[in-house]
Scaffold this motif. Structure first.
Motif: not given
Length: 876
Positions: A547-575
């Motif tokens: 966050a950066y405060r330009f003045s007491s009246e203005s402020r800028l925010y940047t937010n960067i969330p990064v997610k690493i997702l490992y997905l494992d799907r198993q269908d045991r009917v169809r193997d």
């Protein structure tokens, strides 16, 4: 999109947090240097009459002015009846100690009448005087909240301030009800409340004050001094006809600033939906996933008391007590039993680009049995240097629903939906000067075993069914374990503020489904009708905010969330096993600018990408309703979304004008469409790969003000929405566009002390367009008129009228009129009430509406004319 980008670059947004500043000084007599107590000290922006904050000097003549977002240059005024007014203009970043040496004076007093203001602002707190808004027709504090400028109470009971949900609801600064604040708004006597406070940009964690300032407000009820620590017990007994109506209550409560208790029992079968009081409006617990439903009547958009056939019982037990060393222990236990019945005729027309529309007509009746128990226990320590919280929540439901359908073939349905969920949340925070460190976790487990049973079997195209089979059952078992842990920290230095969050998560799912036939529930072994799925989501997430405060009246925010997702799907009917790695991110940039102490602009631009859930993993068919079979093709859904909004907020407590304006835009990309194919009234849905885009536009305006010249509270709301998307039916892709706008004015007027009126109206225009052509426009108009007449003290006559009009209904039913009448007499601690509802004995209500490329017609059975006598009395 270009329009919104221009707006964003010009004004852009999110909440801002500024460190609080203090200015200290004293006021002395110029001649003898004696301190002067009880002198009014006000702080203003330099060159402006607007008051930022104020205080009064103490016995030593000293004062301290505190405020967030203080302008760079400010002017301090000191005034009193016995001194000459004086002012000084200073720089707020280095004010030093300000001393005023003033001359005494003698003021000749004239006779004046002082009237307390309805609304006062002290820093970030808006104070509404309940005495200025209450009248003889108001019973609970919820009745008063509906009148306050800037405050909205939705039909669900949810409270908004300046068109945004409130974040917390307090009584004397304590959160007894943990989000189920309908228990308070519907049962606390308005006569016991002195002030309703709106805490703007409220930070519930003391250690984060002036570091993180949320953009949502909170509401706090300040009780009268006589109500603090007092026990209040009220009871109600009510009976009526036809056939036998009952409305009973027993309510006890006690509030102090260290201990609070509230016990509620209600039983009602008169159409009043008392179950809504147990709705939690905090986003604490997610809604369980449901795969199946009963085809049942959709409730009309009229007052529930006209259509809701219910038999409900509610018990709510709530206790809060302060322990040693700043610890607060809160416990809540709630139980609901409700038996709801409904009946209607429904017709759906699906418009496809090629060929004739598909028609579905059904006579529907249903019975919904709710049996729900939930409990919550919370331990919290909240100080200026640290925060510790542990919440444990448990909920169990034993709901079932029965339905009968009269169509081309009569069908019976039964859905059993037992479920259980337990969740624990832990948060710890420590603050040292401008640094903060946090650690937390969420662990939950959710399970359900649902059964949908249909008779007779309509899917005769499946060879697995025997000719003599008459019952088809769909079973779905579902389990979900969730674990989420994180650490975070932050610091402020100069104009910059930084924050990070590092977390790990796991979501483990299991889902089994099968179709059974006959009275003995013989499983069908066909793989196309079975599922046995396991889905594991594990990963880590890193989020950085600057966050950066330009003045007491203005402020800028940047937010960067990064997610690493490992997905494992198993269908045991169809193997079949599939595993993938995904990189998901959701950057956002936002800006807040305060034009004046009363006018603010927020803007935000964000992007996100996500993947589908377990509801899209099953490849075998699931019977989701008696006439719907759904499956997926094993293709993982993906979506990307870009959103922008601009929000303008203005409030002036002195003129009582509260107004908001918001603009929004969303562009969504998806890789799948869902093809619905009909055979008569039966349909099955499959997913297909077809990248597509949808756009959504919105604009919203709200305005509210007290007009003392006519003793009125005036409101107006206007809304516009537009969407462009694709729909897939019978293998045909249809472009779909929807436009709608609405205007809703309302006014409440005390014409005389013995005559109170309230009028509200809504006009809505909507039109839908598909590739085949434009569908007829819908013009919907509703209006409500309420009149209360008080011929003598303690006697009230009430009369209400509700009128609804829909231009596309081709009969006399396009216009419907309802009327209710009532008498109330107050005798010492007893209220006698006689209500006559639906005095015109209107038996059906007809609606017509659009959704996507379908139109819906419904004729809903209503409650008959009814008489109800109630006696409410105060025991303590």
């Amino acid at each position: 999109m270009r329009f919104f980008c221009v707006i964003f670059l010009l004004c852009t947004c999110i909440y801002s947090s500024f460190s609080q500043k203090e200015i200290g000084g004293r006021v002395i007599n110029k001649d003898n240097n004696n301190p002067l107590p009880s002198v009014n000290v006000t702080l203003h922006p330099a060159g402006s009459p607007n008051i930022l904050t104020y205080t009064i000097t103490g016995e030593d003549g000293g004062f301290t002015l505190k405020m967030n977002n203080m302008p760079d240059s400010v002017t301090i005024y000191v005034r009193a009846m016995t001194i000459e007014a004086q002012s000084k203009t200073i720089k707020s970043n280095n004010p030093g100690f300000i001393e005023f040496a003033v001359d005494e004076k003698v003021t000749e007093l004239k006779e004046v009448i002082v009237k307390a203001p309805k609304i006062r602002q002290m820093g970030d707190t808006i104070n509404y005087s309940v005495l200025s808004f209450i009248d003889e027709t108001d019973r609970s504090i919820g009745d008063v909240l509906k009148k306050l400028p800037g405050v909205q109470v939705l039909s669900s009971g949810k409270i908004l301030y300046q068109n945004k949900e409130i974040s917390k609801f307090y009584v004397e600064g304590l959160d007894l009800l943990q989000g189920k604040y309908g228990v308070a708004t519907n049962n606390i006597d308005a006569q016991q409340v002195a002030t309703v406070q709106v805490l703007e940009n409220h930070q519930p964690i003391k250690a984060l004050k002036d570091m993180e300032v949320p953009e949502n407000a909170a509401i706090n009820l300040r009780l009268k001094q006589s109500a603090l620590g007092a026990f209040f017990v009220t009871a109600q007994s009510g009976a009526g006809l036809p056939p036998l109506l009952l409305s009973n209550e027993l309510i006890g409560m006690r509030f102090t600033r260290t201990q609070q208790n509230m016990l509620v029992y209600k039983g009602d079968n008169t159409g009043r939906d008392i179950s809504k009081e147990l709705t939690s409006f905090y986003d604490m617990f997610s809604t369980p996933i449901n795969f199946m439903s009963v085809q049942a009547p959709s409730p009309p958009s009229i007052q529930e008391q006209h259509y809701l056939f219910n038999d409900a019982h509610v018990i709510s037990l709530n206790d809060l007590r302060t322990l040693k060393k700043d610890f607060i222990l809160t416990s809540n236990l709630n139980y609901l039993y409700d038996n709801q019945k409904s009946n209607s005729f429904a017709k759906q027309d699906i418009f496809v680009d090629q060929g004739q529309p598909i028609h579905i007509a059904e006579d529907l009746s249903s019975r919904f049995n709710k049996r729900e128990l939930d409990g919550n226990i919370s331990l919290e320590s909240n100080t200026d240097v640290g925060f510790l919280e542990n919440k444990f929540h448990i909920t169990s439901k034993w709901n079932d629903m029965f339905g009968d359908v009269a169509a081309a073939q009569n069908v019976s349905q039964w859905l059993k939906t037992p479920s259980f969920k337990a969740e624990n949340k832990f948060n710890y925070l420590k603050r040292e000067n401008t640094k903060r460190f946090r650690v937390g976790s969420t662990i939950s487990f959710n399970t359900h075993d649902h059964v949908l049973q249909v008779s007779p079997i309509l899917y005769d195209n499946f060879s697995v069914f025997s000719p003599g089979d008459t019952i088809m059952s769909q079973n779905v078992s579902f389990n979900h374990f969730k674990a989420d842990m994180y650490i975070s920290g932050g610091n402020e230095k100069g104009r910059f503020a930084t924050d990070y969050r590092l977390g790990a998560f796991a979501n483990l799912y299991n889902m089994n489904s099968e179709i059974l036939m006959g009275q003995t529930d013989i499983p069908i072994s066909a793989d196309s009708l079975r599922n046995d799925i396991k889905r594991n989501e594990t990963g880590a997430e890193l989020s950085t905010m600057v966050a950066y405060r330009f003045s007491s009246e203005s402020r800028l925010y940047t937010n960067i969330p990064v997610k690493i997702l490992y997905l494992d799907r198993q269908d045991r009917v169809r193997d079949a096993n599939k595993d993938n790695m995904f990189l998901l991110f959701g950057p956002s940039i936002s800006l807040q600018h305060r034009f004046t102490i009363r006018t603010e602009l927020d803007a935000n631009l964000s992007f996100s990408n996500n993947i589908g859930s377990i509801t899209e993993d099953y490849i075998g068919y699931i019977m989701t309703t008696y006439r719907s079979l759904n499956k997926n093709e094993g293709i993982l859904s993906k979506n990307r979304q870009t959103s922008a909004y601009v929000y303008l907020n203005h409030r002036n407590p002195f003129t009582t004008l509260f107004t908001t304006l918001s603009l929004s835009y969303t562009n969504q990309w998806k890789n799948l469409l869902y093809d619905i194919r009909y055979s008569g009234i039966l349909n099955n849905t499959v997913s297909i790969s077809h990248p597509n885009n949808s756009q959504y536009y919105g604009a919203n305006l709200t305005l509210g003000q007290s007009v003392d010249a006519i003793n009125s509270e005036v409101r107006i709301a206007a809304r516009y929405n537009r969407s462009n998307s694709l729909s897939l039916n019978q293998g045909i892709i249809s472009e779909f566009t929807s436009n709608s706008f609405s205007v809703s004015p309302s006014i409440k007027t005390d014409i005389r002390r013995n005559l109170i009126t309230q009028y509200s109206a809504t006009y809505q225009h909507s039109n839908n367009k598909i590739k085949a052509g434009v569908l007829p426009s819908i013009n919907y108009f509703s209006q409500n008129l309420s009149i209360s007449f008080l011929p003598v003290k303690k006697l009230i006559f009430n009369l209400t009228f509700n009128h609804y009009y829909n231009n596309l209904i081709e009969s006399n039913s396009r216009s419907s009129l309802f009327g209710n009448a009532g008498i109330k007499y107050k005798w010492e601690k007893i209220d006698l009430m006689l209500d006559w509802t639906n005095i015109f004995n209107t038996s059906r209500f007809v609606t017509y509406s659009y959704s996507d490329i379908s139109s819906y017609y419904s004729s809903y059975n209503l409650r008959p004319a009814e008489l109800l006598l109630r006696v409410r009395f105060k025991i303590l």
